[in-house]
Design an enzyme around this catalytic site. Structure first.
Site, mmCIF file in Angstrom:
data_model
loop_
_atom_site.group_PDB
_atom_site.id
_atom_site.type_symbol
_atom_site.label_atom_id
_atom_site.label_comp_id
_atom_site.label_asym_id
_atom_site.label_seq_id
_atom_site.Cartn_x
_atom_site.Cartn_y
_atom_site.Cartn_z
ATOM 1 N N ASP A 51 1.513 -7.063 1.354
ATOM 2 C CA ASP A 51 1.400 -8.184 2.292
ATOM 3 C C ASP A 51 0.644 -9.378 1.728
ATOM 4 O O ASP A 51 0.563 -10.419 2.369
ATOM 5 C CB ASP A 51 0.813 -7.728 3.644
ATOM 6 C CG ASP A 51 -0.528 -7.059 3.522
ATOM 7 O OD1 ASP A 51 -1.024 -6.905 2.389
ATOM 8 O OD2 ASP A 51 -1.091 -6.674 4.571
ATOM 9 N N ARG A 52 0.088 -9.234 0.518
ATOM 10 C CA ARG A 52 -0.615 -10.381 -0.074
ATOM 11 C C ARG A 52 0.201 -10.995 -1.203
ATOM 12 O O ARG A 52 1.084 -10.347 -1.755
ATOM 13 C CB ARG A 52 -1.967 -9.943 -0.640
ATOM 14 C CG ARG A 52 -2.906 -9.441 0.415
ATOM 15 C CD ARG A 52 -4.261 -9.136 -0.195
ATOM 16 N NE ARG A 52 -5.176 -8.721 0.852
ATOM 17 C CZ ARG A 52 -6.480 -8.911 0.820
ATOM 18 N NH1 ARG A 52 -7.028 -9.495 -0.231
ATOM 19 N NH2 ARG A 52 -7.241 -8.517 1.824
ATOM 20 N N ASP A 100 -0.065 -2.758 -0.369
ATOM 21 C CA ASP A 100 0.951 -2.582 0.677
ATOM 22 C C ASP A 100 1.898 -3.771 0.807
ATOM 23 O O ASP A 100 2.659 -3.857 1.776
ATOM 24 C CB ASP A 100 0.288 -2.257 2.020
ATOM 25 C CG ASP A 100 -0.615 -3.376 2.521
ATOM 26 O OD1 ASP A 100 -1.179 -4.119 1.686
ATOM 27 O OD2 ASP A 100 -0.773 -3.507 3.758
ATOM 28 N N SER A 127 -4.336 -0.927 1.804
ATOM 29 C CA SER A 127 -4.029 -2.268 1.313
ATOM 30 C C SER A 127 -4.490 -2.512 -0.122
ATOM 31 O O SER A 127 -4.067 -1.830 -1.038
ATOM 32 C CB SER A 127 -4.628 -3.289 2.269
ATOM 33 O OG SER A 127 -4.215 -4.585 1.919
ATOM 34 N N HIS A 128 -5.412 -3.452 -0.307
ATOM 35 C CA HIS A 128 -5.840 -3.846 -1.651
ATOM 36 C C HIS A 128 -6.989 -2.976 -2.163
ATOM 37 O O HIS A 128 -7.490 -3.216 -3.246
ATOM 38 C CB HIS A 128 -6.280 -5.303 -1.632
ATOM 39 C CG HIS A 128 -7.343 -5.556 -0.614
ATOM 40 N ND1 HIS A 128 -7.083 -5.530 0.735
ATOM 41 C CD2 HIS A 128 -8.662 -5.778 -0.737
ATOM 42 C CE1 HIS A 128 -8.200 -5.749 1.395
ATOM 43 N NE2 HIS A 128 -9.175 -5.897 0.535
ATOM 44 N N LYS A 176 1.477 -10.317 7.296
ATOM 45 C CA LYS A 176 1.611 -11.209 6.159
ATOM 46 C C LYS A 176 2.584 -10.595 5.159
ATOM 47 O O LYS A 176 2.853 -9.401 5.208
ATOM 48 C CB LYS A 176 0.260 -11.556 5.566
ATOM 49 C CG LYS A 176 -0.613 -10.404 5.186
ATOM 50 C CD LYS A 176 -2.005 -10.944 4.860
ATOM 51 C CE LYS A 176 -2.858 -9.886 4.210
ATOM 52 N NZ LYS A 176 -3.821 -9.264 5.030
ATOM 53 N N ASP A 199 -0.241 -7.017 -3.358
ATOM 54 C CA ASP A 199 -1.282 -5.980 -3.280
ATOM 55 C C ASP A 199 -0.673 -4.611 -2.994
ATOM 56 O O ASP A 199 0.548 -4.439 -3.005
ATOM 57 C CB ASP A 199 -2.337 -6.349 -2.236
ATOM 58 C CG ASP A 199 -1.803 -6.281 -0.822
ATOM 59 O OD1 ASP A 199 -0.583 -6.466 -0.638
ATOM 60 O OD2 ASP A 199 -2.594 -6.032 0.113
HETATM 61 C C1 VG1 Z 1 -9.866 -8.895 4.267
HETATM 62 C C2 VG1 Z 1 -9.490 -10.369 4.263
HETATM 63 C C3 VG1 Z 1 -8.669 -10.693 5.496
HETATM 64 C C4 VG1 Z 1 -7.440 -9.775 5.571
HETATM 65 C C5 VG1 Z 1 -7.895 -8.321 5.526
HETATM 66 C C6 VG1 Z 1 -6.724 -7.358 5.484
HETATM 67 O O1 VG1 Z 1 -10.706 -8.615 5.372
HETATM 68 O O2 VG1 Z 1 -10.636 -11.174 4.210
HETATM 69 O O3 VG1 Z 1 -8.289 -12.050 5.452
HETATM 70 O O4 VG1 Z 1 -6.726 -10.002 6.754
HETATM 71 O O5 VG1 Z 1 -8.687 -8.099 4.353
HETATM 72 O O6 VG1 Z 1 -5.957 -7.566 4.339
HETATM 73 P P1 VG1 Z 1 -12.312 -8.511 5.270
HETATM 74 O O7 VG1 Z 1 -12.770 -8.122 6.647
HETATM 75 O O8 VG1 Z 1 -12.625 -7.537 4.209
HETATM 76 O O9 VG1 Z 1 -12.780 -9.884 4.865
HETATM 77 V V1 VG1 Z 1 -4.934 -6.360 3.779
HETATM 78 O O10 VG1 Z 1 -3.983 -7.055 2.668
HETATM 79 O O11 VG1 Z 1 -5.004 -5.264 4.830
HETATM 80 O O12 VG1 Z 1 -3.914 -5.933 4.428
HETATM 81 CO CO CO Z 2 -2.554 -5.681 2.111
#
Ligand code: VG1
Ligand code: CO
Length: 544
Positions: free
Chosen positions: A282-283, A280, A113-114, A377, A278
């Site tokens: 989804d943000r 992948d 992801s990010h 998302k 981001d």
């Molecule tokens: C973070 C965010 C959460 C989000 C998760 C996955 O988790 O706070 O809201 O769902 O990332 O995002 P954490 O446990 O680090 O607070 V991502 O864009 O996988 O896909």
């Molecule tokens: Co993501």
């Protein structure tokens, strides 16, 4: 079919976090590490013999190698067909849609992801179930338990697959169908939004927009949808080519990592809308002229105006937000007369509500928003929603936000991330604060008084499952709230997140940024948890 059983030893660190398993690339590359985890998913998730699965990733370093291993383990476990995006690429929301469209049994998303990419960066695996949603907590915990006792994994020899060529290829026992990663997703967006009105806006010669794909997966999606289908001028999408190391950018759409976009949106030459996604896809981050739209406000505003957008013209059945997300949307839900659910952090907790038709719109403070069109998302979806709103209301982004504040009041919001190298120390801070929660009621804090403090436990209204320990909450009598929780997506040390929320009435002065308006609350929150005293750290590593 020739299935080989490869003996292996368990690893003790394969418990999935908030969204999948994330580790350093170097850890994932250790012999058997990825294979063990994938086999644990197959063992825990049920029988996939004869099934179709979706697979793809965000194109980060090691994506192609991981995909090859996934193919051979899938074949070893009897999977009949894998539907994969061209060049192994699929955004997380596009994968979710594809799983649902094809009636697939699930999908593997190769992404962290990010988190940063490249050889020294992070890699990850998310597993989606047949509804297109991230594996529920019960399943991820079962995968983890399985990973602790695994002794062998199954592979079958799969011939080399040409991931550039669309169509079905027979790879040993496995059918691999290479699809255009963008086409089905773009068609879905055309159903939800008024493309004609958006096209008129983007092509009017005055409206200036920039979408920054941060060299991650959304580039091809944004070019196809914004530039080709909606007629935005060429060059509207920047950093549009996915790169294994994201070109050195950090693919996290927030005002710190994408400060260049915020800068483009201020001053005399400012654009009209800037957005980013981001790794992948989804943000989403939405920026108006001199207006960083806080994700909690964005969610509230989309809810308020949903009926003005074709896909939601019939209204919303309900809304859900993750617990730390600001309560701005709760006020809108009340005004609309629809229920508002509060879930733990992580998209997987929305999926039961979405499947049951209880909610149509969900959001998280971490720049995540989506609807019942998918079970993940969806970054570009949110950007299109905003464009649609600007097109039909004729109001600029900042104007829409100010109108909202004047009607509902403003929930000023910020998140302070404290990086604590020693995970045990971070856990101790949380445990210490939890132990003191009962004494807090009535205490003075940041010019207000504590009315209630608790640890958030969620009972899923659909299946009754209970998730405890989802964050510590402190409520104040001026409407403010503090939330503490430990991040579940990092790959080293611990990040203790403090979420700060302060309410300003409709008639109040709404000037100032979220971080400015919550600064005093933030220092009080850090002292309350004794973070400086116990760590020697005086300031958060990041304020968003
Ligand atoms: C973070 C965010 C959460 C989000 C998760 C996955 O988790 O706070 O809201 O769902 O990332 O995002 P954490 O446990 O680090 O607070 V991502 O864009 O996988 O896909
Ligand atoms: Co993501």
């Amino acid at each position: 079919m020739d299935v080989r059983r490869i003996p292996t030893e368990p690893f003790d660190d394969q418990r999935p976090g908030t969204a999948g398993l994330r580790k350093k690339v170097s850890r994932f590359r250790e012999p058997n590490y990825l294979e063990n985890f994938l086999q644990s998913v197959f063992d825990a998730a049920g029988d996939f013999r004869g099934a179709t699965l979706v697979a793809g990733g965000d194109g980060r370093y090691w994506n192609a190698e991981a995909l090859e291993r996934l193919f051979s383990i899938a074949a070893g476990n009897g999977v009949r067909r894998i539907v994969v995006g061209r060049q192994g690429m699929l955004s997380t929301p596009a994968a979710s849609h594809l799983i649902r469209l094809r009636g697939a049994a699930g999908g593997f998303l190769l992404t962290a992801s990010h988190n940063p990419g490249g050889p020294d960066g992070d890699f990850g695996v998310k597993f989606d179930t047949a509804n297109g949603g991230q594996a529920p907590e019960a399943l991820t915990e079962a995968v983890w338990r399985r990973s602790l006792e695994i002794r062998e994994y199954r592979v079958a020899d799969v011939a080399a697959v040409d991931l550039d060529e669309l169509g079905v290829q027979q790879a040993g026992p496995l059918e691999v169908e290479v699809v255009d990663p963008v086409a089905d997703y773009a068609a879905l967006m055309e159903q939800l939004f008024d493309f004609e009105r958006i096209r008129a806006l983007l092509g009017n010669g005055r409206f200036r927009m920039r979408f920054d794909a941060l060299n991650a997966v959304t580039g091809p999606y944004a070019v196809e949808i914004l530039e080709r289908r909606l007629g935005a001028p060429a060059g509207t999408v920047v950093n549009a080519v996915p790169l294994p190391d994201f070109g050195g950018l950090h693919p996290d759409p927030n005002p710190v990592d994408a400060a260049h976009l915020v800068a483009w949106m201020s001053g005399p030459g400012a654009g009209d809308l800037a957005a980013a996604s981001d790794g992948d896809g989804d943000r989403n981050m939405i920026v108006g002229r001199d207006m960083m739209v806080s994700p909690g406000d964005s969610l509230a505003l989309l809810a308020e105006h949903a009926r003005e957008v074709p896909g939601y013209a019939a209204g919303l059945a309900g809304i859900a937000r993750s617990m730390p997300t600001s309560r701005a949307v709760d006020r809108v839900a009340e005004a609309l007369g629809v229920p508002c659910f509060e879930t733990p952090t992580g998209w997987r907790f929305f999926c039961n509500l979405l499947d049951a038709g209880r909610v149509d719109l969900c959001g998280e403070e971490s720049f995540g928003t989506s609807s019942s069109h998918a079970r993940e998302k969806d970054g570009l979806w949110a950007v299109l929603f905003w464009l649609n709103l600007v097109a039909v209301t004729g109001r600029p982004v900042a104007g829409l936000v100010q109108d909202h504040w004047r009607r509902f009041g403003r929930h000023a919001f910020a998140r302070h991330d404290w990086f604590i190298a020693d995970g045990a120390v971070a856990a101790g801070i949380m445990a210490g604060l939890e132990g003191r929660l009962a004494e807090l009621t009535g205490q003075a804090l940041a010019g207000a008084r504590v009315t209630r403090a608790d640890s958030f436990t969620y009972t899923d209204p659909i299946d009754g499952s209970v998730s405890a320990g989802q964050g510590l909450r402190v409520f104040l009598d001026d409407g403010s709230r503090l939330v503490y929780r430990l991040s579940g997506t990092g790959t080293q040390g611990a990040t203790l997140r403090i979420y700060l929320e302060r309410y300003l009435a409709p008639t109040a002065d709404h000037g100032g940024s979220g971080p400015e308006l919550t600064a005093a609350l933030g220092s009080a929150a850090a002292r309350l948890a004794r973070i400086p005293a116990l760590t020697g750290i005086e300031a958060p590593a990041g304020i968003i």
